[in-house]
Design a protein around this motif. Sequence first.
Motif, PDB file in Angstrom:
ATOM      1  N   UNK A   1     -20.175 -19.656  23.819  1.00  0.00           N
ATOM      2  CA  UNK A   1     -19.210 -19.503  24.905  1.00  0.00           C
ATOM      3  C   UNK A   1     -19.282 -18.071  25.407  1.00  0.00           C
ATOM      4  N   UNK A   2     -19.596 -17.892  26.687  1.00  0.00           N
ATOM      5  CA  UNK A   2     -19.647 -16.550  27.272  1.00  0.00           C
ATOM      6  C   UNK A   2     -18.521 -16.407  28.287  1.00  0.00           C
ATOM      7  N   UNK A   3     -18.176 -15.173  28.584  1.00  0.00           N
ATOM      8  CA  UNK A   3     -17.093 -14.902  29.522  1.00  0.00           C
ATOM      9  C   UNK A   3     -15.730 -14.955  28.862  1.00  0.00           C
ATOM     10  N   UNK A   4     -15.680 -14.812  27.545  1.00  0.00           N
ATOM     11  CA  UNK A   4     -14.413 -14.875  26.824  1.00  0.00           C
ATOM     12  C   UNK A   4     -13.609 -13.614  27.105  1.00  0.00           C
ATOM     13  N   UNK A   5     -12.328 -13.788  27.395  1.00  0.00           N
ATOM     14  CA  UNK A   5     -11.422 -12.674  27.659  1.00  0.00           C
ATOM     15  C   UNK A   5     -11.412 -11.732  26.463  1.00  0.00           C
ATOM     16  N   UNK A   6     -11.435 -10.437  26.723  1.00  0.00           N
ATOM     17  CA  UNK A   6     -11.493  -9.451  25.636  1.00  0.00           C
ATOM     18  C   UNK A   6     -10.252  -9.457  24.750  1.00  0.00           C
ATOM     19  N   UNK A   7      -9.158 -10.019  25.225  1.00  0.00           N
ATOM     20  CA  UNK A   7      -7.935 -10.072  24.430  1.00  0.00           C
ATOM     21  C   UNK A   7      -7.741 -11.430  23.735  1.00  0.00           C
ATOM     22  N   UNK A   8      -8.756 -12.277  23.793  1.00  0.00           N
ATOM     23  CA  UNK A   8      -8.656 -13.601  23.176  1.00  0.00           C
ATOM     24  C   UNK A   8      -8.590 -13.473  21.656  1.00  0.00           C
ATOM     25  N   UNK A   9      -7.879 -14.409  21.059  1.00  0.00           N
ATOM     26  CA  UNK A   9      -7.780 -14.490  19.600  1.00  0.00           C
ATOM     27  C   UNK A   9      -8.494 -15.756  19.140  1.00  0.00           C
ATOM     28  N   UNK A  10      -8.751 -15.846  17.855  1.00  0.00           N
ATOM     29  CA  UNK A  10      -9.392 -17.025  17.298  1.00  0.00           C
ATOM     30  C   UNK A  10      -8.565 -18.284  17.578  1.00  0.00           C
ATOM     31  N   UNK A  11      -7.241 -18.139  17.559  1.00  0.00           N
ATOM     32  CA  UNK A  11      -6.364 -19.282  17.821  1.00  0.00           C
ATOM     33  C   UNK A  11      -6.540 -19.815  19.242  1.00  0.00           C
TER      34      UNK A  11
ATOM     35  N   UNK B   1     -11.963  -2.726  19.283  1.00  0.00           N
ATOM     36  CA  UNK B   1     -11.246  -3.781  18.572  1.00  0.00           C
ATOM     37  C   UNK B   1     -11.073  -5.043  19.396  1.00  0.00           C
ATOM     38  N   UNK B   2     -11.583  -5.051  20.618  1.00  0.00           N
ATOM     39  CA  UNK B   2     -11.493  -6.219  21.488  1.00  0.00           C
ATOM     40  C   UNK B   2     -12.705  -7.119  21.292  1.00  0.00           C
ATOM     41  N   UNK B   3     -12.578  -8.356  21.743  1.00  0.00           N
ATOM     42  CA  UNK B   3     -13.674  -9.315  21.685  1.00  0.00           C
ATOM     43  C   UNK B   3     -14.817  -8.834  22.571  1.00  0.00           C
ATOM     44  N   UNK B   4     -16.035  -9.058  22.116  1.00  0.00           N
ATOM     45  CA  UNK B   4     -17.217  -8.609  22.854  1.00  0.00           C
ATOM     46  C   UNK B   4     -17.505  -9.429  24.106  1.00  0.00           C
ATOM     47  N   UNK B   5     -16.845 -10.563  24.274  1.00  0.00           N
ATOM     48  CA  UNK B   5     -17.055 -11.360  25.481  1.00  0.00           C
ATOM     49  C   UNK B   5     -17.735 -12.688  25.217  1.00  0.00           C
ATOM     50  N   UNK B   6     -18.008 -12.970  23.952  1.00  0.00           N
ATOM     51  CA  UNK B   6     -18.615 -14.257  23.629  1.00  0.00           C
ATOM     52  C   UNK B   6     -18.049 -14.772  22.315  1.00  0.00           C
ATOM     53  N   UNK B   7     -18.229 -16.064  22.107  1.00  0.00           N
ATOM     54  CA  UNK B   7     -17.798 -16.707  20.862  1.00  0.00           C
ATOM     55  C   UNK B   7     -18.749 -17.852  20.573  1.00  0.00           C
ATOM     56  N   UNK B   8     -18.771 -18.268  19.327  1.00  0.00           N
ATOM     57  CA  UNK B   8     -19.552 -19.435  18.930  1.00  0.00           C
ATOM     58  C   UNK B   8     -18.630 -20.379  18.156  1.00  0.00           C
ATOM     59  N   UNK B   9     -18.749 -21.659  18.470  1.00  0.00           N
ATOM     60  CA  UNK B   9     -17.945 -22.678  17.801  1.00  0.00           C
ATOM     61  C   UNK B   9     -18.918 -23.678  17.193  1.00  0.00           C
ATOM     62  N   UNK B  10     -18.687 -24.025  15.932  1.00  0.00           N
ATOM     63  CA  UNK B  10     -19.574 -24.937  15.228  1.00  0.00           C
ATOM     64  C   UNK B  10     -18.866 -26.258  14.943  1.00  0.00           C
ATOM     65  N   UNK B  11     -19.510 -27.344  15.357  1.00  0.00           N
ATOM     66  CA  UNK B  11     -19.027 -28.700  15.096  1.00  0.00           C
ATOM     67  C   UNK B  11     -19.967 -29.382  14.120  1.00  0.00           C
TER      68      UNK B  11
END
Length: 140
Positions: free
Chosen positions: A59-69, A93-103
């Motif tokens: 996931x790219x474009x994640x808001x820098x203030x996003x939390x795992x929740x 300390x902010x999110x780098x702008x991406x995340x990975x989710x594993x299913x």
Amino acid sequence: MTEMETDQANSVAGRKMKGRGHRDPTSLEDRYKNVRFTELEAITGPGPTKSVEGWVIFITGVNEEAQEEDIHEAFADFGDIKNIYLNLDRQTGFVKGYAMVEYKEKREAQAAIDAMNGQQILEKPVSVDWAFKKGAQKKR
């Protein structure tokens, strides 16, 4: 094999060999003779590739203030989430702008990609695609 025999087997022309890979090869066979290694499914063509534990979406474009929740809340509707990777910038300390989710299942990951690509999370649009893809084979 005793330690002295091992040292003698590892030495060449009176010099002791340092590092890995200088053991008697039969010791490795003895060590792994009853072990079954898991193999990834054979890849027949271009497309998504399964990681060792499951299907990972990027996931790219994640808001820098996003939390795992926030990420979990947005993607939990599509299936059981095994892991969420949300990397933080060390300095800010902010999110780098991406995340990975594993299913666990491919169909769950595909449903998340189809539904969430282009949607907004915390008022910022995100792009969602497979984390690991095998491209088309190059012709020689």
